[in-house]
Design an enzyme around this catalytic site. Sequence first.
Site, PDB file in Angstrom:
ATOM      1  N   HIS A   1      37.573  13.655  -3.002  1.00  0.00           N
ATOM      2  CA  HIS A   1      36.872  13.266  -2.118  1.00  0.00           C
ATOM      3  C   HIS A   1      38.032  13.271  -0.869  1.00  0.00           C
ATOM      4  O   HIS A   1      39.201  13.310  -0.975  1.00  0.00           O
ATOM      5  CB  HIS A   1      36.167  12.205  -1.288  1.00  0.00           C
ATOM      6  CG  HIS A   1      34.865  12.081  -1.789  1.00  0.00           C
ATOM      7  ND1 HIS A   1      33.647  13.080  -2.007  1.00  0.00           N
ATOM      8  CD2 HIS A   1      34.644  11.139  -3.176  1.00  0.00           C
ATOM      9  CE1 HIS A   1      32.624  12.392  -2.801  1.00  0.00           C
ATOM     10  NE2 HIS A   1      33.077  11.543  -3.437  1.00  0.00           N
TER      11      HIS A   1
ATOM     12  N   HIS B   1      30.043   7.789  -4.528  1.00  0.00           N
ATOM     13  CA  HIS B   1      30.566   6.843  -5.441  1.00  0.00           C
ATOM     14  C   HIS B   1      31.161   5.281  -5.087  1.00  0.00           C
ATOM     15  O   HIS B   1      30.816   4.065  -4.875  1.00  0.00           O
ATOM     16  CB  HIS B   1      31.813   7.128  -5.689  1.00  0.00           C
ATOM     17  CG  HIS B   1      31.774   6.919  -7.489  1.00  0.00           C
ATOM     18  ND1 HIS B   1      30.819   8.010  -8.139  1.00  0.00           N
ATOM     19  CD2 HIS B   1      32.879   6.535  -8.685  1.00  0.00           C
ATOM     20  CE1 HIS B   1      30.735   8.022  -9.501  1.00  0.00           C
ATOM     21  NE2 HIS B   1      32.336   7.436  -9.634  1.00  0.00           N
TER      22      HIS B   1
END
Length: 274
Positions: free
Chosen positions: A239, A178
Amino acid sequence: MIRQLNYWSRKAYLIYPFQVFVGALLSIVVSSETLNHQKETCALLKSSNIFNVIFAYKANQLWPFLFFSLAFLQIYFHYLARMDILPLPISSTETSSSYLTYTNHWPLLKNRIISIMITQYACKFVLKYLLLFLNFQFIDHVFIWTGGECSSGSKTTSAEKCRLENGKWDGGFDISGHFCFLVSISMILWMELHLFSRFVQAEDMFWVVNKWVRACLAIVCAVLVIWICILWVTAIYYHTILEKVLGCLMGFICPVFIYHILPKIGILHNYLYL
């Protein structure tokens, strides 16, 4: 509007590292249980939320429209700015020679402006896809090499294919795709906005900035803001810190090459830049 664009587009590169920093700070201060609970209970924090699906997963379909809109504005404004480079004759004694010179040279100059800028933007467009392809090849292979796999059981080595199979990346070191992707495409648009606003100011072409130009710029800026909001969710809820840091750093590879390295390659400069 142009002056504000020039200012914010120059500062845009600070936004994304700041997001990573804040996300890292919150992941230390706030417990993982709290963050996971918020992610599971709030629809807008899930990866399947409508904004993420439309503006992130389908950004590759949206981005060319935004990029070529800015490319058209750049070509059009450069074309207008150079229309007066070759002066028209101002007296009858100059009419025959000066006007002939003008009419002979202007079509050549016009064609050169258009052809060089079209070549430049075609090159930028191709490089964006090539460099991002290489980035994601690296990201996906690092994930596989570190023990990750797709939950669909297909043994695919592509995160995109895994998502299309309704699978999820499990295990492995998952560099934030992303951040890599959205920072890359965002910074390219920010750089184009900066080049455009700087050119308009330098050439004093504010009179050409009509409602259609402003609408185009507003749409681009609105999408950039949406991408920033999406990255806030990624920075805070998804993450590890290192995965986000590396994703953000890799996101700058593409724009740095296109806007800082490519113009300095002498053999290409005369073919791509005015």
